[in-house]
Design a protein around this motif. Structure first.
Motif, PDB file in Angstrom:
ATOM      1  N   ASP A   1       0.671  -1.212   0.080  1.00  0.00           N
ATOM      2  CA  ASP A   1       0.026   0.029  -0.014  1.00  0.00           C
ATOM      3  C   ASP A   1       0.618   1.304  -0.050  1.00  0.00           C
ATOM      4  O   ASP A   1       0.463   2.188  -0.658  1.00  0.00           O
ATOM      5  N   LEU A   2       1.939   1.376   0.749  1.00  0.00           N
ATOM      6  CA  LEU A   2       2.749   2.180   0.994  1.00  0.00           C
ATOM      7  C   LEU A   2       3.561   2.447  -0.508  1.00  0.00           C
ATOM      8  O   LEU A   2       3.805   3.827  -0.898  1.00  0.00           O
ATOM      9  N   LYS A   3       3.913   1.384  -1.047  1.00  0.00           N
ATOM     10  CA  LYS A   3       4.810   1.442  -2.305  1.00  0.00           C
ATOM     11  C   LYS A   3       3.755   2.069  -3.276  1.00  0.00           C
ATOM     12  O   LYS A   3       4.142   2.668  -4.203  1.00  0.00           O
ATOM     13  N   SER A   4       2.559   1.677  -3.465  1.00  0.00           N
ATOM     14  CA  SER A   4       1.576   2.234  -4.249  1.00  0.00           C
ATOM     15  C   SER A   4       1.373   3.648  -4.280  1.00  0.00           C
ATOM     16  O   SER A   4       1.498   4.349  -5.394  1.00  0.00           O
ATOM     17  N   VAL A   5       1.173   4.230  -3.025  1.00  0.00           N
ATOM     18  CA  VAL A   5       0.828   5.722  -3.041  1.00  0.00           C
ATOM     19  C   VAL A   5       2.362   6.629  -3.338  1.00  0.00           C
ATOM     20  O   VAL A   5       2.047   7.339  -3.787  1.00  0.00           O
ATOM     21  N   LEU A   6       3.418   6.004  -2.733  1.00  0.00           N
ATOM     22  CA  LEU A   6       4.450   6.668  -3.139  1.00  0.00           C
ATOM     23  C   LEU A   6       5.010   6.472  -4.716  1.00  0.00           C
ATOM     24  O   LEU A   6       5.395   7.675  -5.151  1.00  0.00           O
ATOM     25  N   ARG A   7       4.647   5.482  -5.444  1.00  0.00           N
ATOM     26  CA  ARG A   7       4.640   5.610  -6.736  1.00  0.00           C
ATOM     27  C   ARG A   7       3.783   6.750  -7.455  1.00  0.00           C
ATOM     28  O   ARG A   7       4.378   7.310  -8.364  1.00  0.00           O
ATOM     29  N   ALA A   8       2.704   6.796  -7.083  1.00  0.00           N
ATOM     30  CA  ALA A   8       1.737   7.982  -7.557  1.00  0.00           C
ATOM     31  C   ALA A   8       2.417   9.246  -7.086  1.00  0.00           C
ATOM     32  O   ALA A   8       2.325  10.219  -8.168  1.00  0.00           O
ATOM     33  N   THR A   9       2.918   9.339  -6.142  1.00  0.00           N
ATOM     34  CA  THR A   9       3.609  10.501  -5.679  1.00  0.00           C
ATOM     35  C   THR A   9       4.790  10.845  -6.710  1.00  0.00           C
ATOM     36  O   THR A   9       4.917  12.092  -7.084  1.00  0.00           O
ATOM     37  N   VAL A  10       5.589   9.780  -6.972  1.00  0.00           N
ATOM     38  CA  VAL A  10       6.822  10.007  -8.199  1.00  0.00           C
ATOM     39  C   VAL A  10       5.891  10.588  -9.324  1.00  0.00           C
ATOM     40  O   VAL A  10       6.519  11.399  -9.950  1.00  0.00           O
ATOM     41  N   ASP A  11       5.118   9.831  -9.826  1.00  0.00           N
ATOM     42  CA  ASP A  11       4.315  10.491 -11.098  1.00  0.00           C
ATOM     43  C   ASP A  11       4.035  11.706 -10.985  1.00  0.00           C
ATOM     44  O   ASP A  11       4.173  12.829 -11.890  1.00  0.00           O
ATOM     45  N   GLU A  12       3.244  12.230  -9.861  1.00  0.00           N
ATOM     46  CA  GLU A  12       3.106  13.508  -9.689  1.00  0.00           C
ATOM     47  C   GLU A  12       4.173  14.652  -9.925  1.00  0.00           C
ATOM     48  O   GLU A  12       4.358  15.698 -10.164  1.00  0.00           O
ATOM     49  N   LEU A  13       5.308  14.450  -9.028  1.00  0.00           N
ATOM     50  CA  LEU A  13       6.321  15.045  -8.848  1.00  0.00           C
ATOM     51  C   LEU A  13       7.148  15.273 -10.238  1.00  0.00           C
ATOM     52  O   LEU A  13       7.898  16.319 -10.373  1.00  0.00           O
ATOM     53  N   LEU A  14       7.003  14.104 -10.999  1.00  0.00           N
ATOM     54  CA  LEU A  14       7.781  14.180 -12.445  1.00  0.00           C
ATOM     55  C   LEU A  14       6.666  14.894 -13.399  1.00  0.00           C
ATOM     56  O   LEU A  14       7.101  15.132 -14.748  1.00  0.00           O
ATOM     57  N   ASP A  15       5.329  15.201 -13.003  1.00  0.00           N
ATOM     58  CA  ASP A  15       4.624  15.699 -14.070  1.00  0.00           C
ATOM     59  C   ASP A  15       4.644  17.396 -13.937  1.00  0.00           C
ATOM     60  O   ASP A  15       4.478  17.851 -13.027  1.00  0.00           O
ATOM     61  N   PRO A  16       5.119  17.976 -15.074  1.00  0.00           N
ATOM     62  CA  PRO A  16       5.648  19.309 -15.131  1.00  0.00           C
ATOM     63  C   PRO A  16       4.353  20.198 -14.571  1.00  0.00           C
ATOM     64  O   PRO A  16       4.665  21.142 -14.033  1.00  0.00           O
ATOM     65  N   ARG A  17       3.059  19.790 -14.729  1.00  0.00           N
ATOM     66  CA  ARG A  17       1.972  20.338 -14.293  1.00  0.00           C
ATOM     67  C   ARG A  17       2.120  20.983 -12.699  1.00  0.00           C
ATOM     68  O   ARG A  17       1.835  21.915 -12.236  1.00  0.00           O
ATOM     69  N   PHE A  18       2.630  19.715 -12.045  1.00  0.00           N
ATOM     70  CA  PHE A  18       2.809  19.722 -10.551  1.00  0.00           C
ATOM     71  C   PHE A  18       4.415  20.162 -10.266  1.00  0.00           C
ATOM     72  O   PHE A  18       4.285  20.976  -9.130  1.00  0.00           O
ATOM     73  N   GLU A  19       5.327  19.719 -10.911  1.00  0.00           N
ATOM     74  CA  GLU A  19       6.446  19.783 -10.646  1.00  0.00           C
ATOM     75  C   GLU A  19       6.993  21.153 -10.544  1.00  0.00           C
ATOM     76  O   GLU A  19       7.856  21.894  -9.567  1.00  0.00           O
ATOM     77  N   VAL A  20       6.625  22.185 -11.459  1.00  0.00           N
ATOM     78  CA  VAL A  20       6.982  23.450 -11.687  1.00  0.00           C
ATOM     79  C   VAL A  20       6.633  24.391 -10.575  1.00  0.00           C
ATOM     80  O   VAL A  20       7.310  25.024  -9.784  1.00  0.00           O
ATOM     81  N   PRO A  21       5.035  24.486 -10.387  1.00  0.00           N
ATOM     82  CA  PRO A  21       4.706  25.261  -9.338  1.00  0.00           C
ATOM     83  C   PRO A  21       5.049  24.787  -8.074  1.00  0.00           C
ATOM     84  O   PRO A  21       5.189  25.606  -6.960  1.00  0.00           O
ATOM     85  N   SER A  22       4.933  23.415  -7.718  1.00  0.00           N
ATOM     86  CA  SER A  22       5.068  22.910  -6.333  1.00  0.00           C
ATOM     87  C   SER A  22       6.592  23.238  -5.812  1.00  0.00           C
ATOM     88  O   SER A  22       6.878  23.619  -4.694  1.00  0.00           O
ATOM     89  N   ARG A  23       7.727  22.875  -6.919  1.00  0.00           N
ATOM     90  CA  ARG A  23       8.902  23.166  -6.696  1.00  0.00           C
ATOM     91  C   ARG A  23       9.292  24.896  -6.178  1.00  0.00           C
ATOM     92  O   ARG A  23       9.868  25.252  -5.375  1.00  0.00           O
ATOM     93  N   ALA A  24       8.493  25.891  -7.054  1.00  0.00           N
ATOM     94  CA  ALA A  24       8.590  27.059  -6.637  1.00  0.00           C
ATOM     95  C   ALA A  24       8.063  27.545  -5.439  1.00  0.00           C
ATOM     96  O   ALA A  24       8.543  28.399  -4.504  1.00  0.00           O
TER      97      ALA A  24
END
Length: 204
Positions: free
Chosen positions: A94-117
């Motif tokens: 379960d933890l691996k599943s949700v962390l994999r989804a987090t990786v997808d989000e962090l690597l998605d430019p729509r999320f990655e750029v504003p969240s990093r800023a």
């Protein structure tokens, strides 16, 4: 003669709000938080500055709400439902599943750029940093707390552990690696974090 219908102010307001969200996220991605301004957001959204000030008191509020809305849209597109970490009975999976989804989000430019800023600015801007943690980070972390407490009840995690501290064993390294570019983030990496966190470093 056909009767004219009155303008739908609700629809117009929602359209303007969406345009402002998009403009805010685009602008912060292009110029960073410090250089983004209410005037710049308004110009890009095609609205008056006073329209923004009617709904928000600062650019921090605009950007935070825009980012929250982006997350909600993504959640709806993925099927919606209650925001929980699944409980299949297998905590590691379960933890691996949700962390994999987090990786997808962090690597998605729509999320990655504003969240990093926002995250970077939050380090030097204490007020924004607190808001970032309270509105964006902590609600997500509480989902891990709930799942770990369920695992404690099931005897899969030691009862005396503090779930809020325990989750940092796999969440914090991912955040640090992503923010500081200390290495690539991947499914393999987050799977390994979960294994190390659950099984420790000492020989079994």
């Amino acid at each position: 003669m056909p009767k004219k219908t009155a303008p739908d102010s609700t629809r117009r307001s929602e359209k303007s709000r969406r345009a402002i969200y998009a403009a805010a996220l685009d602008l912060i991605g292009e110029v960073g938080y410090a250089k983004a301004t209410i005037e710049g957001i308004a110009a890009r959204a095609g609205v008056g500055k006073q329209t923004i000030y009617r709904w928000w008191s600062s650019k921090a509020e605009v950007l935070m709400e825009a980012f929250l809305d982006l997350g909600e849209q993504s959640h709806e597109q993925s099927g919606g439902g209650d925001a929980v970490i699944p409980d299949t009975g297998d905590l590691a999976a379960d933890l691996k599943s949700v962390l994999r989804a987090t990786v997808d989000e962090l690597l998605d430019p729509r999320f990655e750029v504003p969240s990093r800023a926002l995250a970077a600015e939050g380090v030097v801007n204490e007020e924004l940093g607190r808001a970032f943690v309270a509105k964006l980070l902590e609600p997500s972390l509480q989902l891990y707390v709930q799942r770990l407490r369920t695992a404690q009840t099931a005897g899969q995690v030691r009862a005396e552990l503090d779930p809020r501290i325990a989750l940092e064993l796999f969440v914090s390294p991912l955040a640090q690696r992503w923010l500081q570019h200390t290495g690539p983030i991947s499914y393999e990496y987050t799977d390994t974090l979960v294994d190390y966190a659950l099984h420790g470093l000492a020989p079994r």
